[in-house]
Design a protein around this motif. Structure first.
Motif, mmCIF file in Angstrom:
data_model
loop_
_atom_site.group_PDB
_atom_site.id
_atom_site.type_symbol
_atom_site.label_atom_id
_atom_site.label_comp_id
_atom_site.label_asym_id
_atom_site.label_seq_id
_atom_site.Cartn_x
_atom_site.Cartn_y
_atom_site.Cartn_z
ATOM 1 N N PHE A 181 30.412 8.305 -47.885
ATOM 2 C CA PHE A 181 31.020 9.084 -46.813
ATOM 3 C C PHE A 181 30.570 10.537 -46.868
ATOM 4 O O PHE A 181 30.612 11.240 -45.878
ATOM 5 C CB PHE A 181 32.550 9.036 -46.918
ATOM 6 C CG PHE A 181 33.128 7.783 -46.345
ATOM 7 C CD1 PHE A 181 33.046 7.510 -44.988
ATOM 8 C CD2 PHE A 181 33.749 6.854 -47.161
ATOM 9 C CE1 PHE A 181 33.587 6.352 -44.459
ATOM 10 C CE2 PHE A 181 34.292 5.700 -46.630
ATOM 11 C CZ PHE A 181 34.212 5.438 -45.285
ATOM 12 N N ARG A 209 33.003 1.463 -40.531
ATOM 13 C CA ARG A 209 34.121 1.413 -41.467
ATOM 14 C C ARG A 209 34.271 -0.007 -41.967
ATOM 15 O O ARG A 209 33.821 -0.963 -41.343
ATOM 16 C CB ARG A 209 35.409 1.889 -40.808
ATOM 17 C CG ARG A 209 35.977 0.934 -39.785
ATOM 18 C CD ARG A 209 37.204 1.524 -39.116
ATOM 19 N NE ARG A 209 37.899 0.555 -38.296
ATOM 20 C CZ ARG A 209 38.646 0.869 -37.257
ATOM 21 N NH1 ARG A 209 38.802 2.133 -36.914
ATOM 22 N NH2 ARG A 209 39.266 -0.074 -36.562
ATOM 23 N N GLU A 210 34.915 -0.145 -43.117
ATOM 24 C CA GLU A 210 35.127 -1.469 -43.677
ATOM 25 C C GLU A 210 36.167 -2.214 -42.850
ATOM 26 O O GLU A 210 37.083 -1.620 -42.282
ATOM 27 C CB GLU A 210 35.578 -1.368 -45.136
ATOM 28 C CG GLU A 210 34.495 -0.825 -46.060
ATOM 29 C CD GLU A 210 34.846 -1.001 -47.521
ATOM 30 O OE1 GLU A 210 35.476 -2.017 -47.851
ATOM 31 O OE2 GLU A 210 34.490 -0.122 -48.327
ATOM 32 N N LYS A 220 31.532 1.662 -35.585
ATOM 33 C CA LYS A 220 32.622 2.447 -36.174
ATOM 34 C C LYS A 220 32.332 2.853 -37.614
ATOM 35 O O LYS A 220 32.978 3.754 -38.142
ATOM 36 C CB LYS A 220 33.928 1.653 -36.128
ATOM 37 C CG LYS A 220 34.407 1.319 -34.724
ATOM 38 C CD LYS A 220 35.661 0.438 -34.783
ATOM 39 C CE LYS A 220 36.127 0.040 -33.395
ATOM 40 N NZ LYS A 220 37.307 -0.874 -33.441
#
Length: 674
Positions: free
Chosen positions: A228, A478-479, A476
């Motif tokens: 990140f 994201r996980e 997106k």
């Protein structure tokens, strides 16, 4: 360690042993046998870069497992040592005499012939010497041996003092081999031997006591702690730049090297924790892939790829008319290229989305995507930057694509996106029409020449609506979590429903068997490792489900064990093409359910990747896949049976009645195109 599971690393070595077996077979053309030695060697180098560091790390964790991992390392070393002996014996006793009989003299562990000395000396001075770097071990300083590069350790005496001079063997820069034809004999030498024959130019005035080769293999893993923070592409680029500076995992050296010189290397280059492996005089025999002899009579018969017969002239009209299923490399990859090229030019195309895992260096697909963006299409490309050993190429392409106006989406933290899917949207008479391309292999026209894969082109609305939702999710970055409203009914997507759906499909066959109904499962994978899936297969087998597995590589499942897996058979095929497609067939009360996809049943695929498996609904296409599986399972010329110990047994055969699935499938596809 679970007694019902084979060790994954020992199982992988069994696969590499099967690759090595191809080099021993009289029925395989001579030059192809050399290539199988090359493949075996390349595979083993990667094993030492990727798996050995993991085993060493596990053996040092003080949680009760260290003894088991030490035992595994010992067994790994034993298996590799045996395979290396086979490698050397096959090369020396089988392939070299066979080459000689064909008028090809591979000068191996012999002095440079007198009739070549003048020419090779000139070659050394004009082509090789420019790339040589000499370092005295007594003053090595900051010298750092590069990963998997070959070096000579030259023992010298000069002015009454002994020293060791390290010199690189610059194979990538000037090629590994030298060849010349004299009086009808084609001579092939390694540049190693040419350098060794000209040591007087390297250490003038010194007495040369010895000259032995060595190489160091280093850990290949990248350290990406928190993706990140900062730019992921920049972070990976930085890691790639230092990858070859990783910890040493193996020191491979000529077995004749004196113990004192070996110890000097270990101490000078801090190799105390590396596995020390005795080898032959030559390393990096993966370079045999570039053996400088080309003869059709000593190679596989050419199988020109078969053009796929489109029902219409334009590809989107063809897909609109019927689902299409390509089987590469039997089918030409040109149809896939046409898909992207037409998308780039078609004025009705508005959007293109695609996942890219391993791109060709000169990717035509990449160029088509750039053209599409320049032509005003909305092009979105998910580039997986963590594809091992392809990171640099993928970063280079992502920059080119971005500069052309393509929207680039980078890696999801903690996950690799391994799915092979593309989606095209067209505006036809005011409404959006979707066209999907779903594959078992990478969008890579290079590997498509020798990887067997399956590529579905479809307009199935339900499947492609789910594919669109997947691309929305990927954007997106994201996980997957509870907030994601993505519950596919057609696609099987790892992190969402893939494992549960496969477990359900196995469970349905188990229930049918317990009710006395016909029940069977036929699965083709590259690797089978994950325990939950294996235990579910064991449960099904115990209920009476007939299970047939075609596993190319790792197989931790133990077939044929009484009371556990008596109804399970495992086969493995190694032939001219790399078996790469994943196929899943469930009996389903006589109405088979057939899936294809990108996912093996390994921990990484199920728990740490985004994968997509997809159904094949067309009756004719399903039948074709079932016939292909039947042909492969009947193979006697390239297939072996894997036993409960993970050994290759029951084949292959070089007899006149042996059947080769790849040849049969090629002829079948060729005939169907007439």
């Amino acid at each position: 360690m679970n007694p019902h599971l084979t060790n994954r690393d020992i199982s992988w070595l069994s696969f590499n042993g099967r690759v090595l077996l191809e080099a021993t077979r009289q029925g395989v053309p001579l030059l192809e046998r050399l290539k199988f030695l090359s493949i075996y060697s390349s595979n083993l180098d990667e094993f030492y870069r990727v798996r050995i560091p993991a085993l060493i790390a596990l053996s040092r964790i003080d949680d009760g497992r260290e003894k088991a991992e030490e035992d595994t390392l010992d067994e790994v070393s034993r298996v590799i040592a045996g395979q290396q002996q086979t490698f050397g014996r096959v090369l020396r006793e089988a392939l070299l005499p066979s080459l000689e009989a064909q008028g090809i003299r591979f000068v191996y562990r012999q002095p440079v012939p007198e009739l070549l000395k003048a020419a090779t000396k000139a070659y050394f001075l004009s082509r090789i010497a420019a790339f040589l770097q000499l370092v005295r071990l007594s003053a090595a300083g900051d010298f750092f041996p590069e990963n998997n590069k070959i070096y000579f350790a030259i023992g010298i005496t000069e002015g009454g003092k002994e020293d060791v001079v390290i010199v690189n063997i610059p194979a990538p820069e000037c090629g590994r081999f030298y060849t010349d034809t004299i009086e009808g004999i084609q001579y092939v030498l390694t540049i190693d031997d040419i350098i060794k024959d000209n040591l007087a130019f390297l250490v003038p005035g010194a007495e040369v006591r010895s000259c032995y080769s060595f190489k160091i293999t280093r850990d290949a893993e990248l350290d990406l702690a928190d993706e990140f923070k900062g730019d992921i592409a920049e972070k990976i680029e930085q890691q790639i730049n230092i990858r070859d500076l990783g910890l040493a995992t193996r020191l491979l050296y000529d077995a004749g090297m004196p113990a004192a010189e070996l110890q000097q290397l270990v101490q000078t280059f801090h190799l105390e924790n590396a596995t020390q492996v005795e080898g032959g005089a030559y390393h990096n025999l993966r370079d045999l892939a570039d053996f400088p002899v080309k003869r059709d009579s000593l190679s596989y018969e050419r199988w020109p790829s078969v053009p796929y017969r489109l029902p219409r002239e334009r590809i989107f009209d063809s897909i609109q008319e019927q689902d299409m299923l390509l089987h590469v490399p039997y089918h030409s990859y040109d149809t896939v290229l046409q898909f992207f090229n037409e998308a780039a030019l078609d004025p009705l195309v508005t959007d293109i989305s695609i996942t890219l895992y391993r791109m060709a260096g000169d990717s035509l697909i990449g160029n088509a995507l750039m053209s599409a963006a320049r032509n005003g299409k909305n092009v979105t490309v998910f580039v997986e930057l963590k594809a091992r050993f392809d990171e640099a190429n993928n970063i280079r392409w992502s920059k080119r694509l971005k500069a052309a106006g393509v929207k680039i989406i980078y890696s999801i933290p903690g996950l690799k996106v391994h799915a092979k899917v593309a989606l095209v949207k067209r505006k036809v008479e005011g409404r959006s029409v979707y066209y999907g391309l779903l594959a078992t292999g990478n969008f890579n026209e290079g590997t498509a020449r020798f990887y067997t894969d399956h590529i579905l082109m479809t307009t199935h609305k339900g499947m492609l609506r789910e594919l669109e939702l997947l691309f929305i999710f990927l954007a997106k970055r994201r996980e997957p979590g509870t907030g994601d409203r993505f519950t596919p009914e057609h696609l099987l997507v790892a992190q969402f429903n893939l494992q549960n759906e496969f477990l359900r499909l196995i469970g349905e066959e188990t229930t049918a068997a317990r009710q006395g109904k016909p029940a069977s499962i036929c699965i083709k994978l590259n690797n089978l490792e994950e325990e939950v899936m294996i235990n579910k297969l064991y449960e099904a087998a115990q209920a009476g489900v007939k299970i047939t597995l075609l596993i190319r590589g790792i197989c931790r499942l133990k077939p044929g064990v009484p009371g556990l897996s008596e109804g399970i058979t495992v086969k493995r095929i190694v032939d001219r093409y790399l078996e790469h497609g994943r196929i899943f067939i469930f009996h389903n009360n006589g109405d088979p359910k057939v899936y294809l996809g990108s996912a093996d049943w390994m921990n990484r695929n199920i728990y740490r990747r985004i994968e997509v498996c997809f159904p094949v609904y067309d009756t004719q296409l399903k039948a074709a896949l079932q016939e292909m599986m039947r042909i492969q399972l009947a193979d006697t010329g390239s297939a072996v049976t894997v036993d409960a110990a993970g050994n290759n047994t029951g084949g292959p055969s070089d007899g006149p009645d042996a059947t080769h699935a790849q040849q049969t499938i090629y002829q079948m596809i060729k005939q169907s195109s007439l």
